[in-house]
Design an enzyme around this catalytic site. Structure first.
Site, PDB file in Angstrom:
ATOM      1  N   ASP A 101       0.841  -1.195   0.000  1.00 56.52           N
ATOM      2  CA  ASP A 101       0.000   0.000   0.000  1.00 56.52           C
ATOM      3  C   ASP A 101       0.882   1.252   0.000  1.00 56.52           C
ATOM      4  OD1 ASP A 101      -2.147  -1.715   0.256  1.00 56.52           O
ATOM      5  OD2 ASP A 101      -2.217  -1.528   2.443  1.00 56.52           O
TER       6      ASP A 101
HETATM    7  N1  URA Z   1      -1.133  -6.029   3.817  1.00 55.77           N
HETATM    8  C1  URA Z   1      -1.630  -4.772   3.895  1.00 55.77           C
HETATM    9  O1  URA Z   1      -2.645  -4.539   4.522  1.00 55.77           O
HETATM   10  N2  URA Z   1      -0.975  -3.797   3.255  1.00 55.77           N
HETATM   11  C2  URA Z   1       0.181  -3.998   2.571  1.00 55.77           C
HETATM   12  O2  URA Z   1       0.764  -3.054   2.032  1.00 55.77           O
HETATM   13  C3  URA Z   1       0.679  -5.308   2.505  1.00 55.77           C
HETATM   14  C4  URA Z   1       0.008  -6.303   3.138  1.00 55.77           C
END
Ligand code: URA
Length: 229
Positions: A101
């Site tokens: 993310d």
């Molecule tokens: N899980 C998440 O919630 N975000 C990420 O960036 C990677 C795994």
């Protein structure tokens, strides 16, 4: 591979420029002029442009320490793509093997070898990813068992696959998962009534984020790291 595609992979030329050169008889394959853009050539073929031997670009494998506020995509959206951090030729020909993310930091693998990245991202391969998680509330011991058994995420048919939770402090843990569902770690903690306030990926398979890489820095993978996937 088609000859016109091969020429593009080895040079900065576009497909139409490559075709033009073929038409002009400027390309030789294994000593013979070849004008057919669809002729098949192989990595070991001797392809020459105006006498100069073209060499097939080797696949590239990179680890990047992703900072916040950039995205794991080949196109810029609300945030710029992480690929801008790679000050190398044709960075945008590479792709990201397992996204993070915009607000997650840590290990991102980047390559142009689709088969290699498939072994990381395919749900069937169960490639383990380890995250360091900080939460808003204390993490109860019971979370270890719940994550091991699998939790129900909203809008998902199946429980999450068994995950390993190691509690490091009241609000800090390591979580190893073998799936890569959208916002998976955040949703897993939400499913047990907690909230992730900081998320950092430390490891993918056997590849650990190099501690010498600061935020935004990158390096090529070693032969051993590439072979571990
Ligand atoms: N899980 C998440 O919630 N975000 C990420 O960036 C990677 C795994």
């Amino acid at each position: 591979m088609r000859l016109d595609k091969y020429i593009c992979r080895c040079t900065e030329l576009s497909r139409s420029e490559a075709k033009k050169l073929l038409k002009q008889g400027l390309i030789k394959v294994n000593g013979e002029i070849e004008k057919d853009p669809g002729a098949q050539v192989y990595e070991e073929s001797d392809v020459r442009l105006d006498g100069r031997q073209l060499s097939f670009a080797k696949a590239r494998y990179i680890m990047l320490h992703k900072p916040m506020d950039c995205i794991c995509s080949n196109v810029d959206e609300l945030y710029p793509s992480v690929l801008h951090l790679l000050e190398i030729d044709r960075a945008f020909d590479l792709h990201i093997a397992g996204r993070l993310d915009a607000d997650t930091t840590g290990l991102v693998l980047v390559t142009d070898d689709g088969q290699w990245s498939h072994r990381i991202t395919s749900p069937k391969k169960l490639c383990a990813k380890r995250y360091r998680v900080q939460t808003s509330k204390p993490i109860p011991e019971s979370a270890i068992e719940r994550f091991k058994d699998g939790v129900q995420l909203q809008n998902e048919k199946n429980l999450t696959k068994p995950a390993i939770l190691e509690i490091l402090a009241e609000k800090e843990a390591l979580l190893t998962i073998t799936e890569g569902k959208y916002h998976q770690v955040k949703r897993m903690f939400a499913a047990i009534g907690n909230r992730v306030v900081d998320l950092h990926r430390e490891q993918i398979g056997e590849i650990e984020l190099d501690p010498d890489l600061g935020l935004g820095e990158w390096r090529y993978l070693t032969e051993q790291e590439i072979a571990s996937v």
